[in-house]
Write a protein that holds these residues in place. Structure first.
Motif, PDB file in Angstrom:
ATOM      1  N   VAL A  39      36.650  41.855  46.893  1.00  0.00           N
ATOM      2  CA  VAL A  39      37.909  42.513  47.235  1.00  0.00           C
ATOM      3  C   VAL A  39      38.977  41.979  46.291  1.00  0.00           C
ATOM      4  N   VAL A  40      40.066  42.716  46.211  1.00  0.00           N
ATOM      5  CA  VAL A  40      41.254  42.224  45.503  1.00  0.00           C
ATOM      6  C   VAL A  40      42.425  42.312  46.467  1.00  0.00           C
ATOM      7  N   LEU A  41      43.137  41.204  46.617  1.00  0.00           N
ATOM      8  CA  LEU A  41      44.331  41.162  47.446  1.00  0.00           C
ATOM      9  C   LEU A  41      45.520  41.593  46.594  1.00  0.00           C
ATOM     10  N   ALA A  42      46.213  42.623  47.017  1.00  0.00           N
ATOM     11  CA  ALA A  42      47.343  43.130  46.240  1.00  0.00           C
ATOM     12  C   ALA A  42      48.381  42.035  46.007  1.00  0.00           C
ATOM     13  N   HIS A  43      48.923  41.984  44.774  1.00  0.00           N
ATOM     14  CA  HIS A  43      49.934  41.002  44.385  1.00  0.00           C
ATOM     15  C   HIS A  43      49.419  39.562  44.426  1.00  0.00           C
ATOM     16  N   HIS A  44      48.097  39.381  44.460  1.00  0.00           N
ATOM     17  CA  HIS A  44      47.563  38.033  44.698  1.00  0.00           C
ATOM     18  C   HIS A  44      46.342  37.739  43.827  1.00  0.00           C
ATOM     19  N   GLY A  45      45.233  38.429  44.073  1.00  0.00           N
ATOM     20  CA  GLY A  45      44.070  38.187  43.241  1.00  0.00           C
ATOM     21  C   GLY A  45      42.751  38.527  43.908  1.00  0.00           C
ATOM     22  N   PRO A  46      41.659  38.444  43.138  1.00  0.00           N
ATOM     23  CA  PRO A  46      40.337  38.839  43.619  1.00  0.00           C
ATOM     24  C   PRO A  46      39.628  37.732  44.396  1.00  0.00           C
ATOM     25  N   VAL A  47      38.742  38.165  45.295  1.00  0.00           N
ATOM     26  CA  VAL A  47      37.871  37.266  46.052  1.00  0.00           C
ATOM     27  C   VAL A  47      36.464  37.848  45.992  1.00  0.00           C
ATOM     28  N   VAL A  48      35.492  37.027  45.587  1.00  0.00           N
ATOM     29  CA  VAL A  48      34.123  37.509  45.412  1.00  0.00           C
ATOM     30  C   VAL A  48      33.151  36.576  46.124  1.00  0.00           C
ATOM     31  N   ALA A  49      32.217  37.155  46.856  1.00  0.00           N
ATOM     32  CA  ALA A  49      31.148  36.395  47.510  1.00  0.00           C
ATOM     33  C   ALA A  49      29.837  36.638  46.772  1.00  0.00           C
ATOM     34  N   GLY A  50      29.009  35.592  46.679  1.00  0.00           N
ATOM     35  CA  GLY A  50      27.713  35.720  46.017  1.00  0.00           C
ATOM     36  C   GLY A  50      26.650  34.921  46.729  1.00  0.00           C
ATOM     37  N   LYS A  51      25.402  35.111  46.309  1.00  0.00           N
ATOM     38  CA  LYS A  51      24.290  34.404  46.959  1.00  0.00           C
ATOM     39  C   LYS A  51      24.311  32.915  46.641  1.00  0.00           C
ATOM     40  N   ASP A  52      24.923  32.552  45.522  1.00  0.00           N
ATOM     41  CA  ASP A  52      25.092  31.146  45.166  1.00  0.00           C
ATOM     42  C   ASP A  52      26.317  31.026  44.257  1.00  0.00           C
ATOM     43  N   ILE A  53      26.631  29.805  43.867  1.00  0.00           N
ATOM     44  CA  ILE A  53      27.868  29.582  43.116  1.00  0.00           C
ATOM     45  C   ILE A  53      27.861  30.284  41.768  1.00  0.00           C
ATOM     46  N   GLU A  54      26.733  30.286  41.069  1.00  0.00           N
ATOM     47  CA  GLU A  54      26.687  30.960  39.775  1.00  0.00           C
ATOM     48  C   GLU A  54      26.857  32.462  39.934  1.00  0.00           C
ATOM     49  N   ALA A  55      26.163  33.055  40.901  1.00  0.00           N
ATOM     50  CA  ALA A  55      26.272  34.504  41.111  1.00  0.00           C
ATOM     51  C   ALA A  55      27.701  34.895  41.445  1.00  0.00           C
ATOM     52  N   ALA A  56      28.371  34.104  42.278  1.00  0.00           N
ATOM     53  CA  ALA A  56      29.751  34.424  42.653  1.00  0.00           C
ATOM     54  C   ALA A  56      30.684  34.327  41.451  1.00  0.00           C
ATOM     55  N   CYS A  57      30.510  33.296  40.632  1.00  0.00           N
ATOM     56  CA  CYS A  57      31.371  33.132  39.454  1.00  0.00           C
ATOM     57  C   CYS A  57      31.123  34.233  38.427  1.00  0.00           C
ATOM     58  N   TYR A  58      29.859  34.570  38.200  1.00  0.00           N
ATOM     59  CA  TYR A  58      29.551  35.608  37.211  1.00  0.00           C
ATOM     60  C   TYR A  58      30.080  36.965  37.669  1.00  0.00           C
ATOM     61  N   ALA A  59      29.963  37.246  38.961  1.00  0.00           N
ATOM     62  CA  ALA A  59      30.494  38.513  39.481  1.00  0.00           C
ATOM     63  C   ALA A  59      32.017  38.535  39.374  1.00  0.00           C
ATOM     64  N   MET A  60      32.652  37.405  39.626  1.00  0.00           N
ATOM     65  CA  MET A  60      34.106  37.321  39.480  1.00  0.00           C
ATOM     66  C   MET A  60      34.532  37.624  38.047  1.00  0.00           C
ATOM     67  N   GLU A  61      33.809  37.071  37.085  1.00  0.00           N
ATOM     68  CA  GLU A  61      34.145  37.319  35.690  1.00  0.00           C
ATOM     69  C   GLU A  61      33.937  38.794  35.340  1.00  0.00           C
ATOM     70  N   GLU A  62      32.905  39.408  35.910  1.00  0.00           N
ATOM     71  CA  GLU A  62      32.670  40.832  35.677  1.00  0.00           C
ATOM     72  C   GLU A  62      33.812  41.661  36.260  1.00  0.00           C
ATOM     73  N   LEU A  63      34.321  41.254  37.405  1.00  0.00           N
ATOM     74  CA  LEU A  63      35.436  41.971  38.033  1.00  0.00           C
ATOM     75  C   LEU A  63      36.667  41.930  37.129  1.00  0.00           C
ATOM     76  N   GLU A  64      36.989  40.747  36.631  1.00  0.00           N
ATOM     77  CA  GLU A  64      38.179  40.626  35.789  1.00  0.00           C
ATOM     78  C   GLU A  64      38.020  41.403  34.480  1.00  0.00           C
ATOM     79  N   GLU A  65      36.825  41.365  33.881  1.00  0.00           N
ATOM     80  CA  GLU A  65      36.601  42.108  32.643  1.00  0.00           C
ATOM     81  C   GLU A  65      36.687  43.616  32.878  1.00  0.00           C
ATOM     82  N   THR A  66      36.170  44.077  34.020  1.00  0.00           N
ATOM     83  CA  THR A  66      36.240  45.503  34.319  1.00  0.00           C
ATOM     84  C   THR A  66      37.678  45.928  34.580  1.00  0.00           C
TER      85      THR A  66
END
Length: 214
Positions: free
Chosen positions: A154-181
């Motif tokens: 999800v992305v919180l308006a005026h605030h920033g994104p929050v991403v859940a993943g199966k583990d720490i690497e998956a969550a971080c990589y998905a977060m980076e994909e969100l920002e790049e997209t």
């Protein structure tokens, strides 16, 4: 090295990597990750991703702070994902392009990122845009719980994104994909880009088990 020690070091290593590349700045952002016994490791309140100490990460048990420095004030935001979907780690940043996209009036709140790349679809599914909440407001967690586990990002308006993943690497990589997209979305705004079509999206959803519910 014990699994907990490794997880502590991984959290700090990945946080520093994101900080060094400008994905979040100052003392913004927070990370949590679940230990095998169900306890959570959480980055401390007011801490900088560039200078985290593995030994000082907060430990929460059943929502109670039992060890380490005081946890981020946005624990409720993290807990909402652990309570509603299979989650091993949660990452929250104040990344620039995601926040910029969150305040534009024609951003779709149900699916805020257009299907520009295959990996954006594969790693994120649909990303929900949530309204503004004051930082630390427990209502942010209620808003995520209201999605009934149907969104991993999800992305919180005026605030920033929050991403859940199966583990720490998956969550971080998905977060980076969100920002790049989000960055690609802003770069191509007003240019009528050719997006992945419905058949291409469904192909990814089927092959990679992507969550793509309405």
């Amino acid at each position: 090295m014990t699994p907990e020690t490794k997880l502590r070091e991984d959290i700090c290593l990945l946080a520093k990597s994101m900080f060094d590349r400008g994905l979040t700045g100052g003392s913004s952002g927070n990370i949590s990750a679940r230990l095998s016994d169900g306890k959570l490791l959480v980055t401390p309140t007011g801490s900088c991703f560039g200078r985290l100490d593995p030994a000082r990460l907060a430990v929460l048990d059943g929502g109670q702070h039992i060890a380490g420095d005081a946890p981020t004030k946005e624990v409720a935001l993290h807990a909402a994902f652990y309570d509603t979907r299979p989650t091993g780690a949660v990452v929250h940043l104040h990344s620039c392009h995601s926040v910029a996209l969150s305040v534009l009036p024609d951003t779709d709140p149900d699916n805020m990122l257009p299907a520009i790349t295959a990996y954006g679809v594969m790693k994120l599914g649909k990303v929900a845009l949530l309204p503004y909440f004051m930082p630390g407001d427990p209502a942010m967690g209620d808003a995520i719980k209201g999605l009934a586990g149907k969104r991993s990002a999800v992305v919180l308006a005026h605030h920033g994104p929050v991403v859940a993943g199966k583990d720490i690497e998956a969550a971080c990589y998905a977060m980076e994909e969100l920002e790049e997209t989000a960055k690609l979305t802003l770069m191509t705004r007003g240019m009528t880009p050719n997006l992945l079509n419905d058949a291409q999206i469904q192909g990814l959803v089927t092959k990679f088990g992507v969550e793509w519910d309405d």
